[in-house]
Scaffold this motif. Structure first.
Motif, PDB file in Angstrom:
ATOM      1  N   TRP A 224       0.808  -1.227   0.000  1.00 12.03           N
ATOM      2  CA  TRP A 224       0.000   0.000   0.000  1.00 12.03           C
ATOM      3  C   TRP A 224       0.837   1.271   0.000  1.00 12.03           C
ATOM      4  O   TRP A 224       0.341   2.334  -0.356  1.00 12.03           O
TER       5      TRP A 224
ATOM      6  N   TRP B 223      -1.251   5.420   3.209  1.00 11.90           N
ATOM      7  CA  TRP B 223      -1.453   4.025   2.800  1.00 11.90           C
ATOM      8  C   TRP B 223      -2.160   3.184   3.863  1.00 11.90           C
ATOM      9  O   TRP B 223      -2.852   2.240   3.534  1.00 11.90           O
TER      10      TRP B 223
ATOM     11  N   HIS C  53      -5.835   1.625   4.026  1.00 12.07           N
ATOM     12  CA  HIS C  53      -6.254   0.327   3.483  1.00 12.07           C
ATOM     13  C   HIS C  53      -6.153  -0.771   4.543  1.00 12.07           C
ATOM     14  O   HIS C  53      -6.508  -1.904   4.284  1.00 12.07           O
TER      15      HIS C  53
END
Lengths: 844, 148
Positions: free
Chosen positions: A265, A316, A319
């Motif tokens: 991610w 990131w 996620h």
């Protein structure tokens, strides 16, 4: 008498212009018949790239339609569960890696030179190499589904599912190696585009005059440079675990599956903006043209684009809200995730303001731009919803997320790209697409899209998880799914109409008039139909919309009244300018057609494909052939010594034909590539410390004294190599050629010694990489380091050979300058990595 | 299928809607256009009913049965209404900008105000408020369920 003279001089001028055009044509024409495929010019490569990416879009779209057909009714058995898994994995992977990123690089390759009034990109053969890699890798990955061997672990490939040999077959290897291969091509294209924007602008185009599209390209190129390397690092670790059982992600042996999620991610979230920003970039070109006025808030937009680029690297973890992270992390990443909405809103409001201040000309591109706005804003708002960690706990991995991401990507990317296709079709083919078909296509797509994806929000909130191949009756998902399926096929019908319009033969359709939309930017200088030289003479640019500012601008360019109106030596030439103020610094000769990029890509692809099937001897053979063709390509095609020092480019300006060091484009390409390389190295270091933060048994071994000596020797040898490389450059420059060659040989010997010493370190410690994540990560760092030192040694050997062959001289020293730059980075790796693996276990 | 029954019930079984059915002349013989007008008149009520129906279900997060789920459903509805209002606002603005036909365009200052006001000030205000709400809620839920 005067009359007579004027007539004669006018005839002379006409005659001269005709001769100039003949010479330019000879230099720039694309090769004919089967040699056409050796073309490297941005127009040809850009078109192949675009069409190939559209082909992959159709492939991934069809796989989506099969999935929608399967989900139309409950308990359907149209496809098997395994095939369904392969379909959604390929759909996501192909859309992301083979359509969204490549199409925007393709469009940039096509547009950028003309937009900056350059004749080509800095490294045309590198673009061609990137294209062939993309084609080979893409066909390999997509083709796997016809052998039911496609990856099936989802597009983000989470371990332990993807490291389980029973649950995942060859498909996971195809994903890892096939897509890594393409990621390298993407980075190559990014380097090319960044150097293009920095160094290939028309004289006078200072940074405050750069067209917005080029700004966005610069930002996106920078993002690719730092986002893809973490994924490549992750791919290496995952493939090492799959192929050789090194337990990076195996919790039983000191690894952690969460490491993959982080690495994926750190790539995956910037990826969304890597896809979205070029879409905005197209809007930033289309909206001012159809508002018939300069864009409002240019500086705001540039700042917002740069800000989005930076922020996108800090999001990131959104996620990973459901992986049990501490509240402090969730709070931080929630805030960062909502903050990215601010620069996005600034960009959209700037476009609305531009429209408000202008007079809108209705057109198909504007229709798609409006549709993009409507869809994307909704996607952004549902994005703010899932950015709230507590709401995400409910929506995570449901169809709500599927709906959200399709609103973002189709509104932020697909619709702008189709707007761009309609807007730039005359630019590429000199013919227009049908307005009528465009409108029908738009409405089918717009309505179809919303019918398909709006209900999905509810399907998700009513609890339908993503990626299920079917569902039972009575959970309240039945008719919602049926509606989505109907919508998906409507969307596809609209898209098919547009594809047919793109592909239909347009032989007897008249050419468009010049600058058909009455745009203000430089790419519309081109003639209809286009001439292969791109721009007839390279203008001096003093305004953001030169075609609007000066009504005779096109005339002046056509009459060759600017720089480089001629190709006296029948070579492909363009101008290099300085980074900030775009002052001319070099007349660069760019290479012409060659099959070498295709051949090199073929061998590189063969190496990756053979490795997928664990055929290591063929891999080695193909790798050696790839290296050989690469060296042959470099030897014959780069750092050519010109027949004269300087060339008159017009206006009495004489520019050097050869530059080295920071003045040259090669130095910049090396610098930018090595920044990306450093990002991959940093990702491996991140992995090392990640284990340390979450595992009490890391490191589970202490470096022995014997190993410490080897590490110290290795570091000393690396530093010695670096010093000798610096010496080689210096002595070469001062004319002490013999001393320089001696230093190169000494550097190679020391480099090889350091390779041996750095491998001896973990070896004498008896570290077995299959036992635990600690020895595995130590070995990976060691291999990474010696790999870089080995490549550096090959580079030094290349310089030595060039020096002997008289192609590297005190005056013409670009090779050794670039290799020295490489060694700055390699030395940092070669010092940091051994020190970390040797000393950290003692400190920890 | 319970959903289908519920939907029909919401449209037809509801006495208010039944009145509207009758008012609209549905159920009798009428022309196509009368039928359309009739549906248009009960449309909004039907849509609202549809929305309610769309929320129920054994796995639906909008049909909460526990404390956490109820608080999260509230969060959703707040964000849903907010999103709807913002979306309609942005679309209206874009529509106005594209259809504006008065002779002189607004001054450049108005445009900058729009970018600054809409893009920066409005976004920051709304997002900050939402973030405070969301993070406070997260703290409460985590304390309640004994995690984090």
């Amino acid at each position: 008498m005067t009359d007579n003279e004027t007539t004669t001089s006018r005839e002379d001028r006409e005659q001269l212009r005709k001769e100039q055009e003949d010479r330019l044509l000879t230099a720039w024409s694309a090769p004919k018949s089967w040699r056409y495929w050796s073309a490297v010019n941005n127009s040809e490569v850009g078109q192949w790239y675009t069409l190939t990416a559209l082909g992959f879009l159709v492939f991934a779209g069809v796989s989506a339609l099969i999935m929608r057909a399967q989900l139309a009714v409950p308990e359907n058995d149209l496809v098997s569960p395994d095939l369904y898994n392969q379909l959604f994995t390929l759909h996501g992977s192909v859309m992301m890696f083979l359509f969204a990123v490549p199409i925007l690089e393709a469009v940039a390759i096509l547009l950028l030179p003309e937009l900056l009034a350059a004749r080509d990109l800095p490294f045309p053969r590198l673009s061609a190499f990137g294209f062939w890699c993309f084609l080979i890798g893409g066909v390999f990955v997509c083709g796997s589904i016809f052998f039911t061997a496609a990856p099936s672990g989802g597009w983000f490939m989470y371990p332990p599912l993807t490291t389980d040999p029973v649950q995942s077959g060859i498909g996971a290897d195809i994903w890892l190696l096939g897509l890594s291969f393409i990621e390298i091509a993407s980075i190559a294209a990014a380097v090319e585009l960044i150097v293009g924007v920095l160094k290939f602008r028309a004289p006078g185009m200072r940074i405050n005059l750069i067209p917005l599209y080029a700004w966005y390209t610069l930002v996106v190129g920078g993002m690719i440079l730092f986002a893809f390397p973490p994924l490549i690092a992750g791919d290496i670790l995952l493939e090492m675990e799959r192929a050789f059982d090194w337990p990076f992600f195996d919790a039983d042996r000191g690894g952690s599956p969460l490491l993959w999620q982080h690495l994926f991610w750190i790539f995956g979230h910037p990826e969304v903006y890597i896809i979205f920003l070029p879409g905005v970039a197209l809007m930033a070109m289309i909206v001012p043209t159809f508002a018939q006025r300069p864009v409002v808030g240019y500086s705001w937009i540039v700042l917002a684009a740069v800000g989005t680029g930076f922020l996108s690297f800090g999001l990131w973890v959104h996620h990973m809200y459901t992986t049990g992270l501490p509240s402090v992390s969730l709070g931080f990443f929630s805030a960062a995730s909502t903050a990215v909405a601010i620069p996005t809103a600034v960009q959209l409001f700037a476009f609305i303001a531009t429209v408000m201040l202008g007079r809108v000309v209705r057109s198909v591109p504007m229709l798609f731009a409006a549709g993009a706005l409507a869809i994307f804003v909704l996607g952004g708002l549902s994005g703010v919803m899932v950015a709230m960690a507590p709401f995400d706990w409910q929506a995570h991995d449901t169809y709500f997320v599927v709906a959200h991401l399709h609103y973002v990507l189709i509104g932020g990317m697909l619709f702008p790209v189709i707007a761009g296709v309609y807007y730039y079709f005359p630019f590429v083919t000199a013919k227009a697409l049908s307005e009528k078909v465009g409108r029908i296509g738009f409405w089918l797509m717009f309505v179809g899209f919303n019918v398909a994806f709006l209900p999905m929000h509810f399907t998700g909130l009513r609890g339908m998880p993503r990626r299920v191949y079917t569902y039972p009756e009575g959970l309240g998902w039945d008719w919602l799914n049926l509606i989505s399926t109907i919508g998906a096929f409507t969307l596809a019908a609209g898209f098919a109409l547009i594809v047919i319009d793109i592909l239909r033969p347009k032989g007897n359709q008249p050419y468009c008039e010049r600058n058909p939309w009455n745009a203000g930017t430089l790419e519309w200088l081109e003639e209809m139909p286009d001439k292969p030289w791109g721009v007839r003479s390279i203008p001096v640019v003093k305004h953001r919309y030169p075609l609007w500012k000066d009504p005779d601008f096109i005339g002046k360019v056509d009459r060759g009244e600017f720089y480089l109106p001629d190709a006296q030596e029948l070579r492909r030439e363009t101008m290099v300018t300085s980074v900030l103020d775009a002052e001319p610094i070099q007349c660069l000769r760019v290479p012409g057609p060659s099959f070498l990029p295709m051949i090199t890509a073929g061998f590189t692809g063969a190496a990756f494909i053979a490795a997928t099937f664990h055929l290591y001897w063929p891999t080695l053979a193909a790798g050696i052939l790839a290296l050989a063709s690469l060296l042959f390509w470099l030897w014959t095609g780069t750092a050519e010594i010109p027949e004269k020092d300087e060339k008159d480019v017009g206006f009495g300006l004489s520019l050097p034909l050869y530059q080295s060091g920071p003045q040259s484009v090669g130095w910049w390409a090396m610098f930018i590539t090595m920044l990306g390389d450093a990002a991959a190295f940093a990702s491996l270091i991140f992995a090392y410390f990640f284990y340390w933060t979450i595992r009490s048994d890391f490191p589970n071994d202490v470096t022995s004294e014997g190993a410490l000596i080897y590490y110290a020797l290795g570091v000393a040898a690396v530093v010695g190599t670096w010093l000798l490389t610096l010496g080689a450059r210096y002595w070469n420059l001062t004319g002490a050629v013999f001393a320089s060659r001696l230093a190169m040989v000494g550097a190679i010997v020391l480099a090889l010694l350091s390779v041996a010493a750095l491998l001896a370190g973990p070896y004498v410690d008896g570290l077995d990489p299959r036992l635990h994540a600690y020895p595995a990560i130590v070995w990976i760092l060691a291999l990474w380091t010696v790999g870089h030192i080995g490549i550096g040694a090959i580079m030094l050997a290349y310089c030595f050979a060039r020096s002997l062959a008289g192609r590297l001289t005190p005056r013409y020293d670009i090779d050794i300058c670039n290799v020295t730059l490489y060694w700055h980075f390699a030395a940092i790796t070669g010092v940091l990595a051994p020190m970390l693996v040797a000393l950290f276990p003692l400190a920890a | 299928m319970p959903q289908k029954e519920l939907f029909v019930a919401a449209c037809v079984g509801n006495p208010n809607n039944a009145d509207k059915f009758r008012e609209a002349g549905l159920g009798k013989t009428e022309t196509f256009w009368q039928r359309c007008i009739g549906w248009a008149r009960i449309g909004p009520a039907g849509l609202a009913a549809l929305m309610l129906v769309a929320c129920d279900g054994p796995q639906s997060s909008l049909d909460p049965a526990g404390y956490d789920a109820r608080r999260l459903a509230d969060l959703f509805w707040v964000m849903f209404v907010g999103a709807l209002v913002i979306w309609v606002g942005v679309m209206a603005l874009a529509f106005y900008a594209a259809r504006r036909r008065d002779s002189d365009p607004p001054p450049e200052g108005a445009a900058n105000l729009l970018i600054l006001g809409g893009g920066v000030i409005f976004s920051i205000a709304v997002l900050t408020a939402l973030l405070v709400y969301g993070l406070l809620l997260m703290g409460q839920l985590r304390a309640y369920s004994g995690a984090g």
